[in-house]
Design a protein around this motif. Structure first.
Motif, PDB file in Angstrom:
ATOM      1  N   SER A  95       0.857  -1.181   0.000  1.00 14.53           N
ATOM      2  CA  SER A  95       0.000   0.000   0.000  1.00 14.53           C
ATOM      3  C   SER A  95       0.888   1.224   0.000  1.00 14.53           C
ATOM      4  CB  SER A  95      -0.949   0.001   1.210  1.00 14.53           C
ATOM      5  OG  SER A  95      -0.228   0.092   2.422  1.00 14.53           O
ATOM      6  N   GLY A  98       1.058   3.017   5.238  1.00 12.44           N
ATOM      7  CA  GLY A  98       0.426   2.077   6.153  1.00 12.44           C
ATOM      8  C   GLY A  98      -0.599   2.677   7.080  1.00 12.44           C
ATOM      9  N   ASN A 103      -6.039   3.779   2.898  1.00 10.29           N
ATOM     10  CA  ASN A 103      -5.051   3.323   1.937  1.00 10.29           C
ATOM     11  C   ASN A 103      -5.220   1.836   1.684  1.00 10.29           C
ATOM     12  OD1 ASN A 103      -3.531   5.824   1.541  1.00 10.29           O
ATOM     13  ND2 ASN A 103      -3.089   5.595   3.704  1.00 10.29           N
ATOM     14  N   GLU A 104      -5.783   1.542   0.528  1.00 13.53           N
ATOM     15  CA  GLU A 104      -6.103   0.181   0.149  1.00 13.53           C
ATOM     16  C   GLU A 104      -4.868  -0.665  -0.010  1.00 13.53           C
ATOM     17  OE1 GLU A 104      -8.386   0.210  -3.398  1.00 13.53           O
ATOM     18  OE2 GLU A 104      -7.948  -1.874  -3.894  1.00 13.53           O
ATOM     19  N   GLN A 105      -4.971  -1.915   0.393  1.00  9.77           N
ATOM     20  CA  GLN A 105      -3.891  -2.873   0.176  1.00  9.77           C
ATOM     21  C   GLN A 105      -4.120  -3.568  -1.154  1.00  9.77           C
ATOM     22  OE1 GLN A 105      -2.787  -5.566   3.329  1.00  9.77           O
ATOM     23  NE2 GLN A 105      -3.422  -4.116   4.912  1.00  9.77           N
TER      24      GLN A 105
END
Lengths: 116, 109
Positions: A95, A98, A103-105
């Protein structure tokens, strides 16, 4: 844009042998994660890197597992020696940052490990 | 350890029908996410719903969240063969996501 790349996709080894998995995150992503996924279960976090620093390795079995992220880009996860119970899929994700919830993985396809 | 538990564990429906799966979790959350995992592919993020939201839509997806019951549901409308996958809910901050056990959805053509 290329996604998270993992290799190998499949690995079969005998117990007590060493094994290593490689991950190349999405370009520019500071945060890298390694997950373990057992059959029929959801992924479980093993370790998280912020750049080259392992900031959360509390779930990593340190007697046999190790990981590194030299230069804060690619990462390698190693098991030595492998045990039968290590058979699972090992997922890498990255991402852009962190912290925070927005914040999309992005996940790679995983490495399926079979220990005989 | 798994924070969430999806229900049902497996679901088979005819193409075109709606699919509903549920997630229950144990501790207070700031948000809840749903992911899809196709055979041979990695996890893909579908939707995020915050704790102060009750419902959220994205295309054919509808997610609800009931923080009093510590549960969430994912509805997929007008299902397609390509929706065949495992669906996971995940809670916690992004740096420490905890996934549920998943629902295996099969769409029958």
């Amino acid at each position: 844009e290329a996604g998270v790349v993992q290799s190998p996709r499949y690995k079969i080894i005998e117990k007590k042998q060493p094994v290593a998995f490689w991950c190349n995150p999405i370009s520019g992503h500071n945060t890298l994660y390694w997950y373990l996924q057992n059959l029929g279960q959801g992924p479980e976090l093993l370790i998280r890197y912020e750049n080259e620093e392992a900031v959360d390795d509390s779930q990593l079995p340190k007697d046999r597992f190790s990981a590194e992220r030299l230069k804060g880009v690619d990462s390698t996860l190693k098991i030595q020696p492998a045990e039968l119970g290590d058979s699972a899929v090992y997922l890498c994700a990255s991402s852009s940052r962190g912290t925070g919830s927005s914040n999309e993985q992005f996940f790679g396809p995983g490495t399926r490990l079979t220990v005989l | 350890s798994q924070q969430g538990e999806e229900d049902p564990q497996a679901l088979s429906i005819q193409e075109g029908e709606n699919a509903t799966m549920n997630c229950s979790y144990k501790t207070s959350i700031n948000n809840l996410q749903w992911y899809r995992q196709n055979s041979g592919r990695g996890l893909v993020h579908l939707i995020l719903i915050r704790s102060n939201e009750r419902e959220k839509h994205s295309g054919r997806l509808r997610v609800t969240l009931d923080t009093s019951k510590k549960s969430s549901s994912l509805l997929i409308t007008a299902s397609r063969a390509a929706d065949t996958a495992s669906y996971f809910c995940a809670t916690g901050p992004n740096e420490k996501l905890t996934f549920g056990t998943g629902t295996r959805l099969t769409i029958i053509p």
